[in-house]
Design a protein around this motif. Structure first.
Motif, PDB file in Angstrom:
ATOM      1  N   TRP A 120       0.822  -1.208   0.000  1.00  0.00           N
ATOM      2  CA  TRP A 120       0.000   0.000   0.000  1.00  0.00           C
ATOM      3  C   TRP A 120       0.856   1.259   0.000  1.00  0.00           C
ATOM      4  CZ3 TRP A 120      -2.964   2.199   4.719  1.00  0.00           C
ATOM      5  CH2 TRP A 120      -3.994   3.046   4.298  1.00  0.00           C
ATOM      6  N   GLN A 139      -4.049   4.270  -3.745  1.00  0.00           N
ATOM      7  CA  GLN A 139      -5.039   3.313  -3.260  1.00  0.00           C
ATOM      8  C   GLN A 139      -5.649   3.782  -1.934  1.00  0.00           C
ATOM      9  OE1 GLN A 139      -5.876   0.134  -5.018  1.00  0.00           O
ATOM     10  NE2 GLN A 139      -5.047   1.629  -6.462  1.00  0.00           N
ATOM     11  N   MET A 180      -8.365  -0.675  -0.975  1.00  0.00           N
ATOM     12  CA  MET A 180      -7.536  -1.758  -0.436  1.00  0.00           C
ATOM     13  C   MET A 180      -8.404  -2.864   0.157  1.00  0.00           C
ATOM     14  SD  MET A 180      -4.284  -1.556  -0.928  1.00  0.00           S
ATOM     15  CE  MET A 180      -3.727  -2.736   0.313  1.00  0.00           C
TER      16      MET A 180
END
Length: 212
Positions: A179, A185, A190
């Motif tokens: 991440w 994101q 996620m």
């Protein structure tokens, strides 16, 4: 008369605001570089203050680390506990709720996870002891969750529970590391990705069963 604790910091920034800036920069430095490689001078340079001023505000490097660690650890524990306590009808499975809670708690400060999970902390130090406290607390919550999953699956082997707790910690760390490398994101994106990966993993693991 203005007291020393309420005076503005350097360049006219109030002390409370300057302390928040220092903690944000230090949390990122500790999370990215690790305790051993992080220097007080680097943190001070990022914020635009002198080393003496930073020491005046927070004390030693270890004191600065602890000032970063406690808010992160408390925030993560609160997020996990809240996610595990949620039992609304139609809510996602507990693992997905916990992952979403972690992503939400770390959004904007993703490197903070590695402040807790830092292998470079000096052994037997207050920093290592405090970080271990938070890691152990998170592991205890994970053990509770994995025990419920294994019970549902009909497994009573305590080693299964230990292995799954260990695997869960590694999974969270790997996902957060990924991440960090994909800043576009969102926590929601996620969580959806994790749901897809979980479904794909389940399909792969049970593929042979479909042909028996």
């Amino acid at each position: 008369m203005t007291t020393p604790s309420s005076r503005a910091g350097t360049k006219g920034v109030p002390r409370a605001d300057r302390e928040r800036q220092i903690l944000a920069a230090a949390t990122e430095e500790f999370g990215r570089r690790g305790y051993e490689a992080t220097t007080v001078a680097a943190v001070a340079g990022r914020v635009g203050v002198t080393k003496p001023l930073l020491h005046q505000y927070f004390g030693s490097k270890q004191d600065l680390y602890l000032a970063c660690l406690d808010p992160v650890g408390d925030r993560l524990l609160d997020a996990i506990r809240s996610a595990m306590a949620e039992h609304a009808t139609g809510a996602p499975p507990t693992p997905l709720r916990v992952l979403h809670a972690l992503f939400d708690a770390l959004d904007g400060q993703r490197e903070a996870w590695f402040v807790l999970y830092d292998p470079s902390l000096p052994p037997d130090s207050d920093a290592a002891s405090r970080a271990a406290y938070y890691r152990d607390a998170i592991d205890e919550l994970a053990a509770t969750g994995t025990a419920e999953l294994l019970h549902t699956a009909g497994s009573g082997d305590p080693l299964d529970a230990d292995a799954l707790t260990y695997a869960w910690r590694g999974l969270c760390t790997a996902l957060i590391r990924w991440w960090i490398n994909h800043p576009d994101q969102t926590p929601e994106a996620m969580t959806r990705r994790c749901a897809r990966l979980a479904a794909a993993g389940h399909a792969i693991l049970t593929a042979d069963d479909d042909h028996t």
